[in-house]
Design a protein around this motif. Structure first.
Motif, PDB file in Angstrom:
ATOM      1  N   ASP A 169      26.914  21.397   4.476  1.00 26.43           N
ATOM      2  CA  ASP A 169      25.463  21.405   4.278  1.00 26.43           C
ATOM      3  C   ASP A 169      25.106  20.935   2.874  1.00 26.43           C
ATOM      4  O   ASP A 169      24.079  20.288   2.668  1.00 26.43           O
ATOM      5  N   ILE A 221      29.501  13.527   7.265  1.00 24.91           N
ATOM      6  CA  ILE A 221      29.078  14.730   6.535  1.00 24.91           C
ATOM      7  C   ILE A 221      29.993  15.895   6.909  1.00 24.91           C
ATOM      8  O   ILE A 221      30.264  16.138   8.080  1.00 24.91           O
ATOM      9  N   VAL A 240      24.379  17.330   2.589  1.00 26.37           N
ATOM     10  CA  VAL A 240      23.071  16.959   3.141  1.00 26.37           C
ATOM     11  C   VAL A 240      21.978  17.229   2.109  1.00 26.37           C
ATOM     12  O   VAL A 240      21.075  16.410   1.915  1.00 26.37           O
ATOM     13  N   TYR A 241      22.058  18.369   1.441  1.00 29.07           N
ATOM     14  CA  TYR A 241      21.082  18.678   0.395  1.00 29.07           C
ATOM     15  C   TYR A 241      21.206  17.707  -0.777  1.00 29.07           C
ATOM     16  O   TYR A 241      20.202  17.358  -1.403  1.00 29.07           O
ATOM     17  N   PHE A 254      25.024  11.076  10.122  1.00 29.18           N
ATOM     18  CA  PHE A 254      25.740  12.212   9.540  1.00 29.18           C
ATOM     19  C   PHE A 254      27.193  12.305  10.008  1.00 29.18           C
ATOM     20  O   PHE A 254      27.827  13.334   9.847  1.00 29.18           O
ATOM     21  N   LYS A 310      25.765  18.085  13.388  1.00 31.06           N
ATOM     22  CA  LYS A 310      26.578  18.406  12.216  1.00 31.06           C
ATOM     23  C   LYS A 310      25.755  19.025  11.090  1.00 31.06           C
ATOM     24  O   LYS A 310      26.308  19.613  10.170  1.00 31.06           O
ATOM     25  N   VAL A 311      24.421  18.882  11.145  1.00 26.95           N
ATOM     26  CA  VAL A 311      23.554  19.396  10.082  1.00 26.95           C
ATOM     27  C   VAL A 311      22.468  20.323  10.635  1.00 26.95           C
ATOM     28  O   VAL A 311      21.436  20.525  10.000  1.00 26.95           O
TER      29      VAL A 311
END
Length: 69
Positions: A17, A14, A20-21, A11, A42-43
């Motif tokens: 959020d 990234i 990520v989704y 991540f 980070k997530v």
């Protein structure tokens, strides 16, 4: 990357959020595979309570693992 029942996530790049989704993280976290993550802090908002945090630490050339349940 998927390796049978093991998934690897990095991540580092990234930023949100939503990203990520977009990769379908929910599906990976809900199945019976193992998910190994780099840069999970980070997530953190999207992770479940079923995570075992393992940190690789190094001091004076000695590497140790720290577990945070």
């Amino acid at each position: 990357n998927e390796y049978g029942k093991i998934n690897h996530f990095d991540f580092y790049r990234i930023e949100t959020d939503e990203e990520v989704y977009d990769i379908g993280i929910e599906e990976y976290l809900e199945d019976d595979s193992y998910c190994f993550m780099e840069w999970p802090e980070k997530v953190e908002n999207v992770l479940t309570n079923q995570c075992l945090w393992v940190n690789l630490c190094e001091s004076d050339g000695i590497r140790t693992l720290e577990f945070d349940l």
